[in-house]
Design a protein around this motif. Structure first.
Motif, PDB file in Angstrom:
ATOM      1  N   PHE A 114       8.525  36.379 134.705  1.00 37.95           N
ATOM      2  CA  PHE A 114       6.920  36.645 135.110  1.00 37.95           C
ATOM      3  C   PHE A 114       6.755  37.999 135.530  1.00 37.95           C
ATOM      4  O   PHE A 114       7.480  38.752 136.260  1.00 37.95           O
ATOM      5  N   THR A 115       5.692  38.639 135.086  1.00 38.95           N
ATOM      6  CA  THR A 115       5.455  39.928 135.191  1.00 38.95           C
ATOM      7  C   THR A 115       4.039  40.320 135.420  1.00 38.95           C
ATOM      8  O   THR A 115       3.043  39.635 134.945  1.00 38.95           O
ATOM      9  N   CYS A 116       3.699  41.014 136.500  1.00 35.92           N
ATOM     10  CA  CYS A 116       2.139  41.544 137.072  1.00 35.92           C
ATOM     11  C   CYS A 116       2.037  42.798 136.687  1.00 35.92           C
ATOM     12  O   CYS A 116       2.885  43.636 137.466  1.00 35.92           O
ATOM     13  N   THR A 117       1.231  43.423 136.042  1.00 37.82           N
ATOM     14  CA  THR A 117       0.967  44.810 136.063  1.00 37.82           C
ATOM     15  C   THR A 117      -0.659  44.922 136.495  1.00 37.82           C
ATOM     16  O   THR A 117      -1.356  44.213 136.411  1.00 37.82           O
ATOM     17  N   TYR A 118      -0.559  46.265 137.158  1.00 36.04           N
ATOM     18  CA  TYR A 118      -2.038  46.717 137.800  1.00 36.04           C
ATOM     19  C   TYR A 118      -2.283  47.935 137.000  1.00 36.04           C
ATOM     20  O   TYR A 118      -1.644  48.793 137.152  1.00 36.04           O
ATOM     21  N   ASN A 119      -3.331  48.042 136.243  1.00 35.81           N
ATOM     22  CA  ASN A 119      -3.710  49.100 135.277  1.00 35.81           C
ATOM     23  C   ASN A 119      -2.563  49.694 134.541  1.00 35.81           C
ATOM     24  O   ASN A 119      -2.127  50.798 134.439  1.00 35.81           O
ATOM     25  N   GLY A 120      -1.551  48.851 134.071  1.00 37.64           N
ATOM     26  CA  GLY A 120      -0.447  49.180 133.139  1.00 37.64           C
ATOM     27  C   GLY A 120       0.846  49.450 134.048  1.00 37.64           C
ATOM     28  O   GLY A 120       1.820  49.680 133.465  1.00 37.64           O
ATOM     29  N   VAL A 121       0.712  49.449 135.311  1.00 36.56           N
ATOM     30  CA  VAL A 121       1.827  49.703 136.003  1.00 36.56           C
ATOM     31  C   VAL A 121       2.447  48.468 136.820  1.00 36.56           C
ATOM     32  O   VAL A 121       1.598  47.699 137.348  1.00 36.56           O
ATOM     33  N   GLU A 122       3.671  48.175 136.521  1.00 32.95           N
ATOM     34  CA  GLU A 122       4.339  46.997 137.216  1.00 32.95           C
ATOM     35  C   GLU A 122       4.485  46.993 138.699  1.00 32.95           C
ATOM     36  O   GLU A 122       4.922  47.734 139.269  1.00 32.95           O
ATOM     37  N   VAL A 123       3.899  45.763 139.213  1.00 35.85           N
ATOM     38  CA  VAL A 123       3.673  45.827 140.443  1.00 35.85           C
ATOM     39  C   VAL A 123       4.637  44.363 141.083  1.00 35.85           C
ATOM     40  O   VAL A 123       4.834  44.468 142.353  1.00 35.85           O
ATOM     41  N   PHE A 124       4.979  43.706 140.376  1.00 30.91           N
ATOM     42  CA  PHE A 124       5.832  42.464 140.736  1.00 30.91           C
ATOM     43  C   PHE A 124       6.271  41.576 139.545  1.00 30.91           C
ATOM     44  O   PHE A 124       5.624  41.835 138.408  1.00 30.91           O
ATOM     45  N   SER A 125       7.414  41.480 139.432  1.00 30.55           N
ATOM     46  CA  SER A 125       8.227  40.537 138.404  1.00 30.55           C
ATOM     47  C   SER A 125       9.186  39.617 139.068  1.00 30.55           C
ATOM     48  O   SER A 125       9.476  39.896 140.158  1.00 30.55           O
ATOM     49  N   ALA A 126       9.422  38.890 138.561  1.00 25.20           N
ATOM     50  CA  ALA A 126      10.511  37.571 138.791  1.00 25.20           C
ATOM     51  C   ALA A 126      11.076  37.003 137.537  1.00 25.20           C
ATOM     52  O   ALA A 126      10.562  36.597 136.569  1.00 25.20           O
ATOM     53  N   GLU A 127      12.350  36.788 137.698  1.00 24.86           N
ATOM     54  CA  GLU A 127      13.079  35.896 136.579  1.00 24.86           C
ATOM     55  C   GLU A 127      13.119  34.744 137.288  1.00 24.86           C
ATOM     56  O   GLU A 127      13.568  34.435 138.221  1.00 24.86           O
ATOM     57  N   LEU A 128      12.876  33.673 136.243  1.00 18.43           N
ATOM     58  CA  LEU A 128      12.944  32.270 136.721  1.00 18.43           C
ATOM     59  C   LEU A 128      14.173  31.613 135.907  1.00 18.43           C
ATOM     60  O   LEU A 128      14.534  31.979 134.966  1.00 18.43           O
ATOM     61  N   PHE A 129      14.734  30.430 136.703  1.00 19.48           N
ATOM     62  CA  PHE A 129      15.972  29.693 136.163  1.00 19.48           C
ATOM     63  C   PHE A 129      15.515  28.211 136.167  1.00 19.48           C
ATOM     64  O   PHE A 129      14.518  27.764 136.508  1.00 19.48           O
ATOM     65  N   PRO A 130      16.492  27.607 135.620  1.00 20.33           N
ATOM     66  CA  PRO A 130      16.103  25.800 135.438  1.00 20.33           C
ATOM     67  C   PRO A 130      15.887  25.216 136.661  1.00 20.33           C
ATOM     68  O   PRO A 130      15.243  24.281 136.526  1.00 20.33           O
ATOM     69  N   ALA A 131      16.310  25.888 137.809  1.00 23.33           N
ATOM     70  CA  ALA A 131      16.127  24.987 139.034  1.00 23.33           C
ATOM     71  C   ALA A 131      14.612  25.282 139.468  1.00 23.33           C
ATOM     72  O   ALA A 131      14.286  24.586 140.403  1.00 23.33           O
ATOM     73  N   MET A 132      13.779  26.128 138.821  1.00 24.78           N
ATOM     74  CA  MET A 132      12.181  26.331 139.159  1.00 24.78           C
ATOM     75  C   MET A 132      11.503  25.223 138.851  1.00 24.78           C
ATOM     76  O   MET A 132      11.966  24.299 137.989  1.00 24.78           O
TER      77      MET A 132
END
Length: 106
Positions: free
Chosen positions: A49-67
């Motif tokens: 999962f990635t969130c960008t604000y005006n093209g700049v990444e502000v948050f990201s997360a890697e998710l795994f099978p336990a999610m």
């Protein structure tokens, strides 16, 4: 296509900390569960999962099978300028979905 729910404030004052909430409904399969014929079902999960604000990444997360099958994520960022917030989920089997929202900063 998966169903995504996004909660982002429409307006904020410059410098405010804003909360972003997301939930996506996706048919998740861990790859560890046997199907009706006894063969393991192939893995099919959201892996990033990635969130960008005006093209700049502000948050990201890697998710795994336990999610969970429907990942719910909550995070904050600082409202610095008016613009677009883009949320992108990627996963197995070529899955990719992007949702966008605009925010007006005064």
């Amino acid at each position: 296509m998966a169903r995504a729910l996004v909660n982002i404030p429409k307006t904020a004052r410059r410098g405010d900390v804003i909360e972003i909430r997301t939930l996506i409904s996706h048919e998740m399969e861990t790859g560890y569960r046997p199907g009706p014929n006894g063969v393991l079902l192939p893995r099919d999960i959201i892996t990033r999962f990635t969130c960008t604000y005006n093209g700049v990444e502000v948050f990201s997360a890697e998710l795994f099978p336990a999610m969970s099958a429907n990942p719910y994520l909550v995070f904050t960022t600082v409202a610095s300028e008016s613009g677009t917030i883009a949320l992108t989920w990627t996963g197995d089997n070529g899955f990719s979905q992007t949702e966008t929202a605009t925010i007006e900063v005064a």
